[in-house]
Scaffold this motif. Structure first.
Motif, PDB file in Angstrom:
ATOM      1  N   PRO A  69      39.561  32.410  24.932  1.00 46.88           N
ATOM      2  CA  PRO A  69      39.986  33.782  24.635  1.00 46.88           C
ATOM      3  C   PRO A  69      39.080  34.772  25.368  1.00 46.88           C
ATOM      4  N   GLY A  70      39.610  35.931  25.666  1.00 45.91           N
ATOM      5  CA  GLY A  70      38.798  36.933  26.344  1.00 45.91           C
ATOM      6  C   GLY A  70      39.640  37.928  27.100  1.00 45.91           C
ATOM      7  N   ALA A  71      39.008  38.983  27.546  1.00 48.28           N
ATOM      8  CA  ALA A  71      39.690  40.048  28.272  1.00 48.28           C
ATOM      9  C   ALA A  71      39.872  39.659  29.740  1.00 48.28           C
ATOM     10  N   PRO A  72      40.874  40.258  30.406  1.00 51.32           N
ATOM     11  CA  PRO A  72      41.086  39.985  31.833  1.00 51.32           C
ATOM     12  C   PRO A  72      40.067  40.742  32.685  1.00 51.32           C
ATOM     13  N   ASP A  73      38.861  40.184  32.812  1.00 46.12           N
ATOM     14  CA  ASP A  73      37.773  40.847  33.521  1.00 46.12           C
ATOM     15  C   ASP A  73      37.486  40.227  34.875  1.00 46.12           C
ATOM     16  N   GLY A  74      38.350  39.315  35.326  1.00 48.27           N
ATOM     17  CA  GLY A  74      38.168  38.695  36.628  1.00 48.27           C
ATOM     18  C   GLY A  74      38.755  39.549  37.741  1.00 48.27           C
ATOM     19  N   PRO A  75      38.741  39.044  38.966  1.00 50.84           N
ATOM     20  CA  PRO A  75      39.276  39.806  40.096  1.00 50.84           C
ATOM     21  C   PRO A  75      40.803  39.890  40.056  1.00 50.84           C
ATOM     22  N   SER A  76      41.351  40.834  40.805  1.00 55.85           N
ATOM     23  CA  SER A  76      42.807  40.937  40.955  1.00 55.85           C
ATOM     24  C   SER A  76      43.293  39.808  41.847  1.00 55.85           C
ATOM     25  N   CYS A  77      44.320  39.095  41.399  1.00 58.59           N
ATOM     26  CA  CYS A  77      44.891  37.989  42.178  1.00 58.59           C
ATOM     27  C   CYS A  77      46.390  37.911  41.910  1.00 58.59           C
ATOM     28  N   ALA A  78      47.157  37.552  42.928  1.00 61.96           N
ATOM     29  CA  ALA A  78      48.565  37.226  42.735  1.00 61.96           C
ATOM     30  C   ALA A  78      48.719  35.751  42.393  1.00 61.96           C
ATOM     31  N   ARG A  79      47.828  34.925  42.931  1.00 60.91           N
ATOM     32  CA  ARG A  79      47.735  33.504  42.608  1.00 60.91           C
ATOM     33  C   ARG A  79      46.259  33.156  42.502  1.00 60.91           C
ATOM     34  N   PHE A  80      45.933  32.199  41.606  1.00 55.60           N
ATOM     35  CA  PHE A  80      44.537  31.849  41.357  1.00 55.60           C
ATOM     36  C   PHE A  80      44.425  30.360  41.069  1.00 55.60           C
ATOM     37  N   TYR A  81      43.316  29.773  41.524  1.00 54.48           N
ATOM     38  CA  TYR A  81      43.007  28.386  41.162  1.00 54.48           C
ATOM     39  C   TYR A  81      41.504  28.189  41.335  1.00 54.48           C
ATOM     40  N   ALA A  82      40.945  27.209  40.636  1.00 51.06           N
ATOM     41  CA  ALA A  82      39.520  26.919  40.727  1.00 51.06           C
ATOM     42  C   ALA A  82      39.275  25.440  40.479  1.00 51.06           C
ATOM     43  N   ALA A  83      38.254  24.896  41.134  1.00 50.63           N
ATOM     44  CA  ALA A  83      37.818  23.519  40.915  1.00 50.63           C
ATOM     45  C   ALA A  83      36.440  23.358  41.551  1.00 50.63           C
ATOM     46  N   GLY A  84      35.656  22.418  41.006  1.00 51.50           N
ATOM     47  CA  GLY A  84      34.326  22.215  41.544  1.00 51.50           C
ATOM     48  C   GLY A  84      33.521  23.502  41.446  1.00 51.50           C
ATOM     49  N   GLU A  85      32.909  23.896  42.555  1.00 53.00           N
ATOM     50  CA  GLU A  85      32.087  25.104  42.590  1.00 53.00           C
ATOM     51  C   GLU A  85      32.803  26.291  43.222  1.00 53.00           C
ATOM     52  N   ARG A  86      34.119  26.186  43.417  1.00 49.91           N
ATOM     53  CA  ARG A  86      34.825  27.229  44.152  1.00 49.91           C
ATOM     54  C   ARG A  86      36.081  27.690  43.420  1.00 49.91           C
ATOM     55  N   ALA A  87      36.468  28.922  43.724  1.00 45.49           N
ATOM     56  CA  ALA A  87      37.722  29.492  43.228  1.00 45.49           C
ATOM     57  C   ALA A  87      38.447  30.122  44.405  1.00 45.49           C
ATOM     58  N   LEU A  88      39.775  30.162  44.306  1.00 43.95           N
ATOM     59  CA  LEU A  88      40.618  30.727  45.358  1.00 43.95           C
ATOM     60  C   LEU A  88      41.529  31.769  44.749  1.00 43.95           C
ATOM     61  N   CYS A  89      41.516  32.957  45.342  1.00 37.91           N
ATOM     62  CA  CYS A  89      42.337  34.073  44.882  1.00 37.91           C
ATOM     63  C   CYS A  89      43.212  34.541  46.034  1.00 37.91           C
ATOM     64  N   LEU A  90      44.512  34.614  45.811  1.00 40.72           N
ATOM     65  CA  LEU A  90      45.434  35.156  46.803  1.00 40.72           C
ATOM     66  C   LEU A  90      45.865  36.546  46.376  1.00 40.72           C
ATOM     67  N   ARG A  91      45.744  37.500  47.297  1.00 40.91           N
ATOM     68  CA  ARG A  91      46.115  38.872  47.019  1.00 40.91           C
ATOM     69  C   ARG A  91      47.180  39.332  48.001  1.00 40.91           C
ATOM     70  N   ALA A  92      48.171  40.036  47.508  1.00 37.50           N
ATOM     71  CA  ALA A  92      49.184  40.643  48.374  1.00 37.50           C
ATOM     72  C   ALA A  92      48.655  41.979  48.854  1.00 37.50           C
ATOM     73  N   LEU A  93      48.435  42.113  50.150  1.00 36.97           N
ATOM     74  CA  LEU A  93      47.929  43.358  50.700  1.00 36.97           C
ATOM     75  C   LEU A  93      49.051  44.377  50.833  1.00 36.97           C
ATOM     76  N   PRO A  94      48.762  45.645  50.661  1.00 34.44           N
ATOM     77  CA  PRO A  94      49.808  46.674  50.770  1.00 34.44           C
ATOM     78  C   PRO A  94      50.273  46.845  52.206  1.00 34.44           C
ATOM     79  N   GLY A  95      51.456  47.420  52.358  1.00 34.04           N
ATOM     80  CA  GLY A  95      51.982  47.720  53.679  1.00 34.04           C
ATOM     81  C   GLY A  95      52.908  46.653  54.213  1.00 34.04           C
ATOM     82  N   THR A  96      53.466  46.917  55.378  1.00 33.78           N
ATOM     83  CA  THR A  96      54.340  45.977  56.077  1.00 33.78           C
ATOM     84  C   THR A  96      53.832  45.800  57.503  1.00 33.78           C
ATOM     85  N   PRO A  97      54.010  44.590  58.068  1.00 33.10           N
ATOM     86  CA  PRO A  97      54.610  43.407  57.454  1.00 33.10           C
ATOM     87  C   PRO A  97      53.739  42.842  56.340  1.00 33.10           C
ATOM     88  N   ALA A  98      54.341  41.971  55.536  1.00 40.84           N
ATOM     89  CA  ALA A  98      53.632  41.403  54.397  1.00 40.84           C
ATOM     90  C   ALA A  98      52.436  40.584  54.867  1.00 40.84           C
TER      91      ALA A  98
END
Length: 328
Positions: A69-98
């Motif tokens: 349980p807890g508040a959403p205090d992590g980084p902004s991500c569109a997709r997220f995963y973590a394992a071992g000592e690392r985490a991966l965050c995917l962010r959709a950048l503004p503007g076009t092209p995508a």
């Protein structure tokens, strides 16, 4: 409102065979483009780390990573995963092209590397050691689908720093022979514990296949047809996946588990269509997100991996689940 309400069908334009295979995922893409500016990109709070074990996920309302349980205090991500000592965050950048920004973090959410790639965030995975990462985006403008979307999957090896921007050129064996085609698409990579073997979906000729890949030998071979978004169990013996069971665009998939020893499969107790790469909470339980409904974000659910039991609500308004174990 009943949280198990049937997912409403959304209009989807299917372009060529690849888009038919992507099905409801295209609906996600269009939805993501519309909502791309809905969340402000923020960093993690200083107190928010991956050092505490538990269920981490993306909070739909804020777009930030949260812990239960807890508040959403992590980084902004569109997709997220973590394992071992690392985490991966995917962010959709503004503007076009995508464009998508793939950000690699340590357990304290210090940024270690950032890669910007074309397309819209779709799938993210980290190997059990945290040393090898992969992400999939929906890309625009490939020659075989110039008027629509195709996928592009990257692999980043932190041991060497080497980035494979697209794995489409990996030598592929299909049906016992080398295979070449302009419409080959990969998505949904997941890694074994040895940081070498991986599993993914390949689509070609209007069909999807489970592939087993070898990073060291840089090769891949198909194992079974009609397998999408594979997720390898912690013990390395089974793969959870979504299987197309219907041409109904509102409910095309069911969750299944495949035994790698004999390639036998069984459906799980979740009866709703799941357009997600399920995550193993442990060797007996899977977590996944059900799609958004009536303009609201989807919820996180869990279900036993052996086909018994019933789905259980984990987190209302969540996606991208991952179970982070204690630090040893």
């Amino acid at each position: 409102m009943n949280p198990r309400a049937t997912v409403q069908a959304r209009p989807t334009v299917l372009v060529l065979a690849v888009l038919v295979l992507l099905g409801g995922s295209l609906g996600y893409v269009l939805h993501a483009r519309e909502r791309g500016g809905g969340h402000r990109l923020v960093a993690a709070e200083a107190s928010f780390t991956l050092h505490e074990p538990g269920l981490y996920y993306r909070d739909t309302a804020t777009g930030r990573v949260a812990r239960t349980p807890g508040a959403p205090d992590g980084p902004s991500c569109a997709r997220f995963y973590a394992a071992g000592e690392r985490a991966l965050c995917l962010r959709a950048l503004p503007g076009t092209p995508a464009r998508t920004q793939a950000v690699v973090y340590d357990r304290g959410f210090t940024e270690l590397r950032t890669v910007t790639v074309p397309g819209i965030p779709n799938r993210a995975r980290v190997s059990p050691s945290g040393q090898v990462l992969s992400w999939t985006t929906f890309a625009v403008g490939d020659s075989y689908a110039a008027s629509g979307f195709s996928t592009r999957t990257s692999i980043l090896d932190l041991r060497t720093g080497y980035l494979v921007k697209s794995i489409e050129d990996i030598p592929l064996t299909l049906g016992g022979g080398r295979y070449h085609a302009a419409d080959v698409n990969y998505w949904g990579v997941d890694f074994a514990a040895d940081d070498n073997r991986f599993y993914a979906t390949v689509a070609t000729g209007g069909r999807t296949h489970l592939v087993e890949g070898d990073l060291g030998a840089w090769s891949a071979r198909t194992l079974r047809e009609n397998v999408e978004c594979p997720s390898l169990s912690p013990d390395g013996t089974r793969i959870a996946f979504k299987k197309k069971v219907s041409d109904d665009p509102a409910a095309p998939w069911r969750l299944y588990v495949l035994d790698l020893a004999d390639l036998r499969e069984h459906p799980l107790a979740e009866s709703h269509s799941v357009d997600d790469q399920a995550a193993w909470l442990d060797d007996a339980t899977l977590a996944y997100a059900l799609p958004a409904r009536e303009g609201k974000g989807g919820d996180l659910w869990s279900v036993p991996a052996d086909g018994t039991g019933a789905p259980r609500l984990l987190v209302p308004g969540g996606s991208s689940p991952v179970a982070v174990p204690p630090v040893h």
